[in-house]
Design a protein around this motif. Structure first.
Motif, mmCIF file in Angstrom:
data_model
loop_
_atom_site.group_PDB
_atom_site.id
_atom_site.type_symbol
_atom_site.label_atom_id
_atom_site.label_comp_id
_atom_site.label_asym_id
_atom_site.label_seq_id
_atom_site.Cartn_x
_atom_site.Cartn_y
_atom_site.Cartn_z
ATOM 1 N N TYR A 8 -14.356 -77.594 13.391
ATOM 2 C CA TYR A 8 -15.657 -78.070 12.915
ATOM 3 C C TYR A 8 -15.597 -78.358 11.427
ATOM 4 O O TYR A 8 -16.064 -79.382 10.952
ATOM 5 N N HIS A 11 -13.597 -81.389 10.760
ATOM 6 C CA HIS A 11 -14.415 -82.532 11.140
ATOM 7 C C HIS A 11 -15.381 -82.876 10.006
ATOM 8 O O HIS A 11 -15.522 -84.017 9.596
ATOM 9 N N MET A 12 -15.988 -81.830 9.526
ATOM 10 C CA MET A 12 -16.985 -82.030 8.493
ATOM 11 C C MET A 12 -16.348 -82.561 7.212
ATOM 12 O O MET A 12 -16.874 -83.445 6.551
ATOM 13 N N ARG A 15 -15.793 -86.090 7.668
ATOM 14 C CA ARG A 15 -17.000 -86.911 7.721
ATOM 15 C C ARG A 15 -17.686 -87.028 6.364
ATOM 16 O O ARG A 15 -18.303 -88.027 6.070
ATOM 17 N N THR A 16 -17.635 -85.972 5.611
ATOM 18 C CA THR A 16 -18.448 -85.983 4.391
ATOM 19 C C THR A 16 -17.608 -86.132 3.135
ATOM 20 O O THR A 16 -18.081 -85.895 2.050
ATOM 21 N N GLN A 20 -13.511 -82.988 -2.505
ATOM 22 C CA GLN A 20 -13.782 -82.346 -3.794
ATOM 23 C C GLN A 20 -14.034 -80.856 -3.653
ATOM 24 O O GLN A 20 -14.138 -80.155 -4.619
ATOM 25 N N LEU A 24 -14.051 -78.151 -6.362
ATOM 26 C CA LEU A 24 -15.329 -77.606 -6.812
ATOM 27 C C LEU A 24 -15.251 -76.089 -6.942
ATOM 28 O O LEU A 24 -15.673 -75.504 -7.941
ATOM 29 N N ALA A 27 -13.285 -75.139 -9.827
ATOM 30 C CA ALA A 27 -14.031 -75.385 -11.051
ATOM 31 C C ALA A 27 -15.029 -74.258 -11.306
ATOM 32 O O ALA A 27 -15.178 -73.781 -12.435
ATOM 33 N N MET A 28 -15.688 -73.824 -10.230
ATOM 34 C CA MET A 28 -16.654 -72.739 -10.400
ATOM 35 C C MET A 28 -15.952 -71.464 -10.873
ATOM 36 O O MET A 28 -16.440 -70.738 -11.729
ATOM 37 N N VAL B 535 -17.984 -79.553 -15.675
ATOM 38 C CA VAL B 535 -17.570 -79.148 -14.332
ATOM 39 C C VAL B 535 -18.716 -79.346 -13.332
ATOM 40 O O VAL B 535 -18.534 -79.942 -12.259
ATOM 41 N N ALA B 539 -19.116 -81.797 -10.216
ATOM 42 C CA ALA B 539 -19.410 -81.267 -8.890
ATOM 43 C C ALA B 539 -20.589 -82.000 -8.276
ATOM 44 O O ALA B 539 -20.555 -82.412 -7.109
ATOM 45 N N GLY B 542 -19.547 -85.380 -7.270
ATOM 46 C CA GLY B 542 -18.679 -85.295 -6.107
ATOM 47 C C GLY B 542 -19.451 -85.033 -4.829
ATOM 48 O O GLY B 542 -19.055 -85.468 -3.742
ATOM 49 N N LEU B 543 -20.558 -84.324 -4.963
ATOM 50 C CA LEU B 543 -21.335 -83.971 -3.770
ATOM 51 C C LEU B 543 -22.460 -84.961 -3.509
ATOM 52 O O LEU B 543 -23.353 -84.683 -2.712
ATOM 53 N N ARG B 545 -22.716 -87.586 -1.932
ATOM 54 C CA ARG B 545 -22.874 -88.069 -0.565
ATOM 55 C C ARG B 545 -23.737 -87.111 0.261
ATOM 56 O O ARG B 545 -24.577 -87.534 1.042
ATOM 57 N N TRP B 546 -23.498 -85.824 0.039
ATOM 58 C CA TRP B 546 -24.351 -84.833 0.708
ATOM 59 C C TRP B 546 -25.815 -85.065 0.354
ATOM 60 O O TRP B 546 -26.690 -85.009 1.209
ATOM 61 N N LEU B 549 -27.272 -87.977 2.117
ATOM 62 C CA LEU B 549 -27.555 -87.639 3.521
ATOM 63 C C LEU B 549 -28.783 -86.752 3.620
ATOM 64 O O LEU B 549 -29.666 -86.969 4.458
ATOM 65 N N ARG B 560 -25.275 -87.017 11.233
ATOM 66 C CA ARG B 560 -24.088 -87.639 10.648
ATOM 67 C C ARG B 560 -22.964 -86.633 10.433
ATOM 68 O O ARG B 560 -21.989 -86.931 9.758
ATOM 69 N N GLY B 561 -23.146 -85.423 10.957
ATOM 70 C CA GLY B 561 -22.047 -84.468 10.927
ATOM 71 C C GLY B 561 -22.034 -83.540 9.735
ATOM 72 O O GLY B 561 -21.035 -82.892 9.459
ATOM 73 N N LEU B 562 -23.134 -83.469 9.001
ATOM 74 C CA LEU B 562 -23.166 -82.590 7.832
ATOM 75 C C LEU B 562 -23.702 -81.223 8.251
ATOM 76 O O LEU B 562 -24.723 -81.126 8.925
ATOM 77 N N ASP B 563 -23.001 -80.177 7.848
ATOM 78 C CA ASP B 563 -23.511 -78.832 8.081
ATOM 79 C C ASP B 563 -24.565 -78.567 7.011
ATOM 80 O O ASP B 563 -24.242 -78.252 5.862
ATOM 81 N N ARG B 566 -24.607 -75.164 5.095
ATOM 82 C CA ARG B 566 -23.552 -74.991 4.109
ATOM 83 C C ARG B 566 -23.804 -75.902 2.902
ATOM 84 O O ARG B 566 -23.657 -75.479 1.756
ATOM 85 N N VAL B 570 -24.197 -74.627 -0.973
ATOM 86 C CA VAL B 570 -23.335 -75.033 -2.085
ATOM 87 C C VAL B 570 -24.148 -75.718 -3.176
ATOM 88 O O VAL B 570 -24.021 -75.408 -4.364
ATOM 89 N N ALA B 573 -26.188 -73.312 -5.059
ATOM 90 C CA ALA B 573 -25.355 -72.521 -5.971
ATOM 91 C C ALA B 573 -25.065 -73.313 -7.244
ATOM 92 O O ALA B 573 -25.102 -72.767 -8.344
ATOM 93 N N VAL B 574 -24.815 -74.610 -7.083
ATOM 94 C CA VAL B 574 -24.568 -75.445 -8.261
ATOM 95 C C VAL B 574 -25.791 -75.448 -9.173
ATOM 96 O O VAL B 574 -25.695 -75.255 -10.393
#
Lengths: 365, 669
Positions: A8, A11-12, A15-16, A20, A24, A27-28, B535, B539, B542-543, B545-546, B549, B560-563, B566, B570, B573-574
């Motif tokens: 999974y 897959h993710m 897909r996404t 990075q 990431l 970096a954190m 940083v 980040a 980089g994110l 796209r999330w 979505l 579209r397959g995004l959890d 999660r 993330v 947290a950023v």
């Protein structure tokens, strides 16, 4: 419909465009690591230092001035400091030290919030014309405003080319920044552990040593104690020996600030041979807040309330005020506004104000 | 709501009142027995001893005050929540407290002679004027729902920033007003009660007339007007009456939050369904809550040997209660959801000229920072000396980075929540930092200082952990997290007021920290902030796209397959890390995270990536200029960049809302 966790995730990622993600996380981790470094560096800074040596004067400033051959050594809260010569150009960053310096006959080149000083501290007066722009900064009789006590203007201070910078507790975390301009003498007061009155006198003596005015300081302290003794006799004659007195300030109509055992007010009471009617354990800044009605247990005590108290007339009209024992016995006096966080000589003004109020005969209220 | 329950509530209020009257006797010697109290109340006995006088002229009015103010706040809260249909509206949401606070501080600073005679009227006037401003912004036609709450929030922040600036510049004058800010119910006579009582005369009228109007308004505007109700005047009248009640209460006793927020929510959970039942139950619950809170405040005061104002106790109890409510009853639709219409709808990309202008503004800000010499009477341009550079560069870097970082955090959060008004500082992470600092100061007796920034970071981290723990149950649905942030911020406010009311020099340091200044940023901190910003911005980019979505909706994102869980974790947290980083370096800074993303999208940055980049540029330029203005406007005295940004950002927002109202025919911003 859930796949296997790893599948999974893969897959993710696909897909996404999670490419990075590891970057990431790394970096954190970097951020967290960097966060810890200055803490360590700070701990290293705290290493004990020996005697700080200073030439005492800016190059080019010493011409024509007599310098004492023996180096000046004083001790501030951080250790011994040695100056090769008496500092001429002084920047003071808190009002209590400004007061001390003015009492020693020194006119600083820079000091904070001059308008506020004139309004709240009042004595000793600033030289007239103070507060000008630093265009005339080379004129030694002019005091330049350097901003607020908590955030003095570093660039302006640097522009004044001081020989020494005198700091107190509000500038505690600025010492490093200031040390890059000129030698810093740190003389804090009014912490819970400071007996403010004695600390103020010790600072006065320290500053006198720094500016070579020990004789003047000795005379002034002697005169102050002489004044205390005079007032003590007068008060004992008027009120009887060791009369019980409670100095306070009203916070509003229902609560008061009482002065603690470490306050300058308490020091003055002791010097005047008076007894603190409601001793309070030491606290930072020497005050503690309590409900006004807790004062009802005060028997045979004088209450001195320090002005300004804008709601005084309203307060006097209340039943509770009139039921207080010290009000019924006519033992409450107002004290003209005095600054409680001053230098050594301010305690003389405080003593004068207290005595003036206590000796004032007032019609029963 | 059965009559039996109502009767039970009345009994509870009476019982609490008796307990409240006994509290003082329980804590100190000299309490009067119940029979004696009764004889005094009924006038069978004239008070003579101090205990009797104290009962008649301090305890009794205090209990009456708690009853009156609690009841008024409960009633107002219920009325406002029903009118705005927002379960988070409270009497303090609509500018009353900030307006009153500003008026009182101004009175203390400029007209100290009039404090005694005109203190309460001034506070009342301040509260009413602030509400008037809010009405002007939203327009009388558009008073229900979110625009009202939003403009209330903005006016609160704006007036709050102005007040903080005034207090910081006139420390000694403002000292005596702090106890009012903390909300103290102590009385020493009946004057205050007698002043308040006639002003609460509106309440019975409201209780009689409001239920019918509210029932009609529940049908919606069309439904209500179809039944012959002049909707706008009715709405305005009810709102004005409740603001009047809240302002009068606040003017008398100071800022006491949470009562007006909690009482109606509790009333509904007790089963009050009709408008009338909710009003009555909220009134009784408000009185009961304030009586209980005040009794606890007295208890805490005895324990700590200090005066614990009621407002602090209310916040200490109210914040957890709000969190509990948010877990149980509040859903996403109750939070502030709002969008601006108009603006640059047509534009889909940022025009290169706009980008160039933005970059130009940033560069100009940098140059002003580096080259302008305000010293020596006439300003001039000159290269900085080595010392000036060493003082200037950490501040410059801090302002630049904080602006960019907060803008990125704001963009992420706004897209995550799907709400253009979410600002990273309302997550409570900044408040957590300040809270930790203030608490450490209270417990260990140190002044708050920038040197304790690890403590600040620890506070942020603790809040973040709590948020994530709390959010797990909701799949990190941000609305519940925002409520947690609101609760924490209110708790912090009360704690800060408590510190200020202690009247020592250290309390001033708290306020200084809260103003968000670059003054104390050390070179190491500036470098850290810069590294962190780079940083975190990377980040964020980089994110992106999330974010794209997620902005399309959670279901779409999932399809579209995004959890989404999660991803939310993330991204959150950023955001929190950014807030913690900025706050630990320069204190809490509001509005940049709100305004910059918004300005970016107005300028045409529609995609997540473009909005992040443009927003960062806007934020950096904004903070840079705010910092420079703060440093030079009152030279050599300085105003914190955080305050300047709040005033500038708040005005921008108000202008936007007023502009939006004037442009559209129906007053819908």
């Amino acid at each position: 419909m859930r796949l296997m966790p790893e599948g999974y995730l893969m897959h993710m990622v696909a897909r996404t465009r999670l490419r990075q993600c590891p970057a990431l996380l790394a970096a954190m981790a970097c951020v967290l690591a960097v966060l810890l470094v200055p803490g360590v560096a700070r701990a290293a800074d705290a290493a004990p230092q020996g005697v700080r040596q200073h030439t005492g004067q800016h190059a080019g400033q010493a011409a024509g001035q007599t310098t004492s051959p023996a180096p000046i050594r004083i001790r501030d809260s951080r250790g011994d400091i040695a100056f090769a010569a008496v500092p001429r150009r002084v920047v003071v960053l808190d009002w209590d030290l400004l007061e001390q310096v003015l009492e020693l006959g020194i006119t600083p080149v820079g000091a904070p919030e001059l308008a506020g000083y004139r309004e709240w501290v009042v004595q000793p007066p600033l030289p007239s014309g103070a507060g000008g722009e630093p265009g005339d900064a080379d004129n030694a009789d002019t005091v330049t405003d350097v901003g607020t006590r908590a955030e003095p203007n570093l660039e302006r201070i640097a522009g004044l080319r001081p020989d020494v910078i005198l700091t107190a507790s509000p500038q505690k975390d600025l010492l490093d920044a200031l040390a890059r301009i000129a030698p810093v003498v740190h003389l804090p007061n009014f912490a819970a552990t400071d007996r403010s009155g004695e600390v103020a006198i010790a600072h006065f003596t320290t500053l006198a040593a720094l500016f070579g005015r020990q004789e003047l300081a000795r005379q002034k302290i002697e005169a102050m104690h002489q004044r205390f003794a005079e007032l003590k006799t007068q008060l004992a004659a008027a009120l009887g020996p060791s009369a019980r007195v409670l100095p306070l300030r009203f916070a509003n109509t229902t609560s008061v600030f009482a002065y603690c055992e470490n306050s300058t007010a308490r020091y003055v009471l002791d010097q005047l041979g008076l007894t603190d009617a409601l001793p309070q354990p030491p606290r930072a800044w020497g005050i503690t807040r309590m409900p006004f009605k807790d004062l009802h247990a005060l028997a045979d005590a004088w209450v001195l309330h320090v002005l300004p108290f804008p709601e005084e007339a309203k307060m006097r009209a209340t039943v509770l005020w009139q039921s207080m024992p010290f009000v019924r016995q006519g033992r409450i006096r107002s004290v003209r506004p005095v600054w409680n966080y001053g230098g050594a000589m301010s305690m003389r003004y405080l003593a004068d104000a207290f005595a003036e109020s206590l000796l004032r005969t007032e019609a029963a209220q | 709501m059965t009559p039996r329950r109502l009767a039970g509530l009345v009994c509870a209020v009476a019982g609490l009142a008796v307990l409240h009257l006994h509290m003082d006797g329980l804590l100190a010697d000299g309490g009067l027995p119940l029979t004696e109290q009764l004889r005094l109340v009924l006038g069978w006995h004239t008070p003579e001893t101090f205990a009797e006088l104290n009962f008649c002229h301090a305890l009794l009015p205090r209990a009456c005050m708690a009853l009156l103010v609690g009841g008024a706040l409960g009633l107002t809260g219920s009325l406002m929540q029903q009118l705005t249909r927002n379960m988070l509206a409270s009497p303090l949401t609509l500018g009353t407290s900030s307006g009153a606070w500003l008026a009182l501080v101004a009175l203390h600073i400029w007209l100290p002679r009039h404090v005694a005679a005109h203190g309460a009227p001034a506070a009342l006037l301040g509260g009413l004027l602030a509400f008037g401003l809010i009405v002007f912004i939203t327009g009388a036609r558009n008073m229900d729902g979110l625009p009202l709450v939003v403009s209330g929030m903005v006016v609160n922040i704006l007036l709050g920033a102005i007040t903080t600036a005034l207090v910081l510049l006139h420390e000694e004058f403002a000292r005596s007003v702090f106890l009012w800010g903390a909300g103290d119910l102590a009385q020493n006579g009946w004057q205050a009660v007698l002043w308040l009582l006639p002003r609460l005369g509106v309440a019975p009228v409201l209780l009689l007339a409001a239920p019918r109007l509210l029932a009609l308004l529940r049908l919606g505007h069309e439904g209500a007007s179809a039944r012959g109700l002049p909707v706008v005047p009715a709405f305005l009248l009810l709102m004005a009456a409740s603001i009047w009640l809240a302002s009068a209460s606040i003017a008398t006793v100071g800022v006491i939050g949470f009562i007006g927020l909690l009482a109606p929510n509790m009333a509904r959970s007790l089963g009050a369904r009709t408008p009338g039942a909710e009003l009555w139950t909220s009134l009784l619950l408000g009185a009961a809550l304030l009586l209980a809170t005040d009794a606890l405040a007295m208890l805490a005061g005895t324990w700590t040997q200090d005066v614990v104002p009621c407002g602090v106790a209310a916040a200490a109890l109210g914040a957890p209660a709000l969190l509990w409510l948010s877990r149980r009853r509040l859903r996403a639709q109750d939070t502030v959801g709002f969008s601006f219409r108009g603006g640059a709808r047509g534009r889909l990309a940022v025009h290169p000229v706009v980008l160039a202008l933005l970059a130009g503004a940033t560069v100009l800000g940098l140059l002003a920072h580096i080259l302008v010499q305000p010293e020596g009477g006439a300003w001039h341009w000159a290269a900085p000396s080595a010392y000036q550079w060493s003082v200037r560069w950490p501040r410059l870097a801090a302002a630049l980075c904080a602006g960019a970082a907060l803008a990125v955090a704001g963009t992420i959060l706004q897209r995550l929540v799907g709400n253009p008004l979410a600002s990273p500082d309302i997550l409570g992470v900044s408040s957590g930092a300040t809270f930790a600092l203030v608490l450490a100061g209270l417990l260990f007796g140190q002044a708050v200082s920038a040197a304790q920034w690890p403590v600040a970071l620890l506070g942020s981290a603790a809040v973040l952990a709590a948020l994530l723990r709390l959010g797990r149950a909701h799949g990190y649905a941000p609305s519940s997290l925002i409520i947690a942030g609101v609760a924490l911020t209110a708790l912090l406010d009360a704690l800060v007021q408590f510190c200020l009311a202690r009247g020592t020099g250290d309390s001033y340091a708290v306020l200084l920290w809260l103003s968000g200044s670059t003054y104390r940023v050390a070179p190491a901190q500036a470098l850290l902030l810069a590294a962190g910003t780079v940083v975190l911005t990377c980040a964020g980019l980089g994110l992106s796209r999330w974010l794209t979505l997620l902005s399309a909706g959670r279901d779409v994102a999932r399809a579209r397959g995004l959890d989404t869980r999660r991803a939310s974790l993330v991204l959150l947290a950023v955001v929190a890390l950014t807030c913690g980083l900025v706050t630990s370096a320069m204190g809490p800074v509001t509005f940049v995270g709100l305004v910059a993303p918004h300005a970016a999208s107005l300028l045409g940055a529609r995609t997540a990536r473009a909005q992040l980049a443009t927003g960062a540029l806007v934020g950096a330029a904004l903070m840079l200029w705010a910092d420079w203005i703060g440093q030079t406007a009152l030279y050599p005295t300085q105003i914190a960049a955080g305050i300047v940004v709040s005033i500038v950002g708040g005005s921008y927002f108000l202008a936007l809302m007023i502009g939006g109202r004037l442009r559209s025919p129906h007053g819908q911003p």
